[in-house]
Write a protein that holds these residues in place. Structure first.
Motif, PDB file in Angstrom:
ATOM      1  N   ARG A 282      50.165  25.563  32.233  1.00  0.00           N
ATOM      2  CA  ARG A 282      48.790  25.145  31.959  1.00  0.00           C
ATOM      3  C   ARG A 282      47.847  26.308  32.237  1.00  0.00           C
ATOM      4  O   ARG A 282      48.232  27.345  32.755  1.00  0.00           O
ATOM      5  CB  ARG A 282      48.391  23.972  32.857  1.00  0.00           C
ATOM      6  N   GLY A 283      46.561  26.065  31.944  1.00  0.00           N
ATOM      7  CA  GLY A 283      45.532  26.980  32.407  1.00  0.00           C
ATOM      8  C   GLY A 283      45.219  28.105  31.454  1.00  0.00           C
ATOM      9  O   GLY A 283      46.022  28.483  30.602  1.00  0.00           O
ATOM     10  N   PRO A 284      44.024  28.689  31.618  1.00  0.00           N
ATOM     11  CA  PRO A 284      43.566  29.766  30.748  1.00  0.00           C
ATOM     12  C   PRO A 284      44.153  31.126  31.098  1.00  0.00           C
ATOM     13  O   PRO A 284      44.005  32.077  30.341  1.00  0.00           O
ATOM     14  CB  PRO A 284      42.052  29.763  30.970  1.00  0.00           C
ATOM     15  N   ALA A 285      44.801  31.229  32.270  1.00  0.00           N
ATOM     16  CA  ALA A 285      45.321  32.520  32.735  1.00  0.00           C
ATOM     17  C   ALA A 285      46.404  32.247  33.758  1.00  0.00           C
ATOM     18  O   ALA A 285      46.499  31.141  34.302  1.00  0.00           O
ATOM     19  CB  ALA A 285      44.196  33.358  33.348  1.00  0.00           C
TER      20      ALA A 285
ATOM     21  N   PRO B 116      46.965  27.048  40.821  1.00  0.00           N
ATOM     22  CA  PRO B 116      45.753  26.797  40.041  1.00  0.00           C
ATOM     23  C   PRO B 116      44.614  27.756  40.378  1.00  0.00           C
ATOM     24  O   PRO B 116      43.549  27.677  39.755  1.00  0.00           O
ATOM     25  CB  PRO B 116      45.393  25.355  40.385  1.00  0.00           C
ATOM     26  N   LEU B 117      44.806  28.638  41.345  1.00  0.00           N
ATOM     27  CA  LEU B 117      43.868  29.735  41.572  1.00  0.00           C
ATOM     28  C   LEU B 117      44.258  30.842  40.604  1.00  0.00           C
ATOM     29  O   LEU B 117      45.211  31.588  40.829  1.00  0.00           O
ATOM     30  CB  LEU B 117      43.942  30.225  43.019  1.00  0.00           C
ATOM     31  N   ARG B 118      43.512  30.915  39.492  1.00  0.00           N
ATOM     32  CA  ARG B 118      43.940  31.740  38.362  1.00  0.00           C
ATOM     33  C   ARG B 118      43.034  32.948  38.174  1.00  0.00           C
ATOM     34  O   ARG B 118      41.853  32.923  38.518  1.00  0.00           O
ATOM     35  CB  ARG B 118      43.982  30.888  37.083  1.00  0.00           C
ATOM     36  N   TYR B 119      43.624  34.016  37.630  1.00  0.00           N
ATOM     37  CA  TYR B 119      42.841  35.203  37.306  1.00  0.00           C
ATOM     38  C   TYR B 119      41.740  34.836  36.322  1.00  0.00           C
ATOM     39  O   TYR B 119      41.911  33.972  35.459  1.00  0.00           O
ATOM     40  CB  TYR B 119      43.731  36.288  36.691  1.00  0.00           C
ATOM     41  N   CYS B 120      40.588  35.520  36.435  1.00  0.00           N
ATOM     42  CA  CYS B 120      39.441  35.212  35.586  1.00  0.00           C
ATOM     43  C   CYS B 120      38.828  36.505  35.072  1.00  0.00           C
ATOM     44  O   CYS B 120      38.251  37.279  35.850  1.00  0.00           O
ATOM     45  CB  CYS B 120      38.408  34.408  36.365  1.00  0.00           C
ATOM     46  N   ALA B 121      38.952  36.755  33.757  1.00  0.00           N
ATOM     47  CA  ALA B 121      38.392  37.967  33.162  1.00  0.00           C
ATOM     48  C   ALA B 121      36.879  38.007  33.315  1.00  0.00           C
ATOM     49  O   ALA B 121      36.285  39.068  33.539  1.00  0.00           O
ATOM     50  CB  ALA B 121      38.787  38.061  31.691  1.00  0.00           C
ATOM     51  N   GLY B 122      36.233  36.843  33.218  1.00  0.00           N
ATOM     52  CA  GLY B 122      34.776  36.794  33.358  1.00  0.00           C
ATOM     53  C   GLY B 122      34.317  37.267  34.720  1.00  0.00           C
ATOM     54  O   GLY B 122      33.337  38.009  34.836  1.00  0.00           O
ATOM     55  N   ASN B 123      35.024  36.854  35.765  1.00  0.00           N
ATOM     56  CA  ASN B 123      34.655  37.307  37.115  1.00  0.00           C
ATOM     57  C   ASN B 123      34.897  38.793  37.303  1.00  0.00           C
ATOM     58  O   ASN B 123      34.174  39.460  38.046  1.00  0.00           O
ATOM     59  CB  ASN B 123      35.428  36.504  38.162  1.00  0.00           C
TER      60      ASN B 123
END
Length: 566
Positions: free
Chosen positions: A294-297, A317-324
């Motif tokens: 699941r999840g965006p990353a 569920p603590l996922r990498y975030c390109a926006g951050n």
């Protein structure tokens, strides 16, 4: 609390003269100083029948090998900065023999290396987060009952550029270089996507490869740096010779005498590559791939466990975030986002084939560090499940922000450390869609705090009984005890020195030992009064057997490794 507590003695008398770092720096300063060739005629050894030696040294103050090179006074006015654990080390390098109180086992021959942040500021600018600090290696070299210590900054490109320009030049965990103008901002974004602006500040771990090379590591692949374990010199980059690419990897690979295993998160097509590197090579080869359920990353994968036949791939569920990553100022979760709706998973990959043999949904979890894993078998020897243990923070994401330097420095006695436990996953091999996550023992046994773990390395991937970690004696804002956890009797023994901050307890087995806990536990302690000392505990009784005071305050450090004497 049912555990036994061994407390450090307050007001204990040390033999080391009380001189400041600058005092040491002005005495007999020279590179190549070998303390084993000096002052040993003044040493009186007392042997006993257990193969131990108590060393009392009557000698003048110990020299340093380098002058005071850097002004290390953190600036600003945020909170109480008196605790040395969160203060930059006051010089770039030092080495000398320490005076030992107690008994160092004569069989303990080798060097304990500890990596971690040692410098949290540039000029008048203070870094935000514990994980931002520029890497510093500390060594404890044991030989014939003597102890030589030293520290040195790792000369990464990020560190050298900062020292030259007196400003941040690469992206750290929470820090972003300040652009001079809009065009430089656009250029910095381009460098981010290429990886050029990511740090090589190898401030997290240190491992000895099977071929003897010692490598310091962090989350970025470019932050893999080879060092000399004797001199602590930076020898150069560890360059991977394959074409796998990618920018990040697990900061904690699995290293044994036969292999090097790591996980490479795929941020474009969310998933993970499991890779193997043979001893004596720099080439990683793909074992297999896990696609994110699941999840965006992909989820953050700071560490992972293995068994004898399987690699366990965690999907938090603590996922990498390109926006951050693109933001100039940090968010509360830094380069990550919390996606509880994406669920949490554990995947099991066969080491030999790369096939996925189990993928299960598990309760939400947050962990930095896995402890160990092993295979559960039936009476016919068939694997029925995998058990994986970790330092689990009760799915509480605030643990990341609690590690801001300002939060650590401004502690005023409140109990603000988030709860943690030994989280035990059970991943069934019967085709079930769900696994279990439970506490392996009552968290109150170790003060509901837990991180920075080690085990007897002979039990890596096997069923085991004991783990060593940092626990808590509350109230506190950071783990402040050392704890030995018995996973069979579900009890813990705890060591505590009032006001001190201990670093990772590292277990070294006695040669020829047949019991799992027959050995010593090494830790470095940042003391309440501004001092620092090396500590040895008996691996079985967990009682103190020796300590040796450093001639300067010791900042908190992260992870270490053992380099045996040749």
């Amino acid at each position: 609390m049912a555990s036994i507590t061994f407390s450090g003695t307050s007001g204990i008398s040390f033999f080391l003269p009380t001189a400041s770092v600058s005092d040491y720096s002005n005495q007999n300063i020279r590179d190549g100083f070998n303390p084993l060739k000096k002052n040993l005629s003044d040493t009186r050894k007392k042997h006993n029948g257990r193969g131990l030696v108590s060393t009392n040294v009557a000698s003048p103050p110990l020299p340093a090998v380098a002058p005071l090179l850097l002004p290390r006074r953190d600036s600003g006015n945020s909170g109480d900065r008196s605790h040395v654990a969160w203060t930059s080390v006051r010089q770039e390098r030092w080495e000398g023999e320490l005076l030992v109180q107690g008994e160092i086992p004569l069989w303990l021959k080798g060097t304990y290396l500890r990596n971690g942040p040692g410098l949290w500021h540039i000029g008048d600018y203070n870094f935000r987060h514990l994980f931002d600090g520029y890497a510093m290696l500390v060594k404890l070299q044991f030989e014939d009952g003597h102890l030589i210590a030293g520290h040195r900054q790792i000369e990464s490109e990020a560190y050298k550029a900062a020292m030259k320009t007196q400003k941040l030049c690469y992206r750290e965990f929470s820090e972003v270089p300040k652009p001079d103008n809009f065009l430089s901002y656009i250029g910095e974004l381009a460098n981010l996507f290429s990886g050029a602006s990511l740090t090589d500040n190898a401030n997290t771990g240190v491992v000895m490869l099977a071929d003897g090379r010692v490598v310091c590591l962090t989350e970025t692949q470019k932050g893999s740096i080879v060092i000399d374990p004797a001199t602590l010199d930076t020898l150069g980059k560890f360059e991977y010779s394959d074409t796998l690419g990618g920018l990040i990897h697990s900061a904690h690979p699995i290293v044994t005498e036969t292999e090097f295993l790591s996980l490479l998160p795929d941020l474009i097509n969310p998933g993970y590559l499991a890779v193997r590197m043979e001893p004596g090579t720099n080439e990683r080869k793909v074992i297999g791939r896990v696609d994110c359920s699941r999840g965006p990353a992909p989820g953050w994968v700071h560490s992972f466990p293995v068994t004898e036949h399987y690699i366990i791939v965690p999907e938090m569920p603590l996922r990498y975030c390109a926006g951050n990553l693109l933001k100039a100022e940090p968010t509360p979760l830094y380069k990550f986002e919390w996606h509880p709706e994406s669920k949490a998973f554990m995947h099991v990959m066969c080491k030999a084939s790369g096939n996925i043999v189990a993928s299960v949904e598990v309760p939400l979890y947050i962990t930095f560090h896995f402890i160990n894993a092993y295979e559960e078998k039936d009476e016919d020897g068939r694997v029925t499940a995998v058990i994986a243990d970790c330092c689990e923070h009760n799915a509480d994401t605030t643990i990341l922000d609690k590690l801001r330097i300002q939060n650590l420095r401004s502690y005023i006695g409140q109990d603000v450390l988030p709860d943690a436990r030994v989280g035990r996953f059970r991943i069934p091999f019967d085709g079930s869609a769900y696994g279990k996550l439970e506490s392996a023992l009552d968290p109150n046994e170790h003060g509901r705090g837990l991180d920075m773990c080690s085990i007897n390395p002979a039990y890596l991937g096997k069923q085991y009984r004991y783990a060593y970690a940092c626990g808590a004696q509350r109230p506190c804002n950071f783990p402040n005890t050392l704890t030995k956890i018995d996973l069979v009797n579900k009890k813990a023994k705890n060591w505590h020195d009032e006001g001190a901050v201990p670093s990772e307890p590292f277990f070294v087995a006695r040669p020829g030992a047949t019991e799992e806990d027959d050995g010593v536990v090494i830790s470095m302690i940042s003391a309440k009064n501004g001092d620092g000392y090396a500590l040895l505990l008996d691996g079985s009784t967990f009682q103190e057997i020796a300590r040796a005071k450093f001639p300067y305050g010791l900042p908190y450090g992260l992870h270490g490794c053992w380099v045996p004497s040749k």
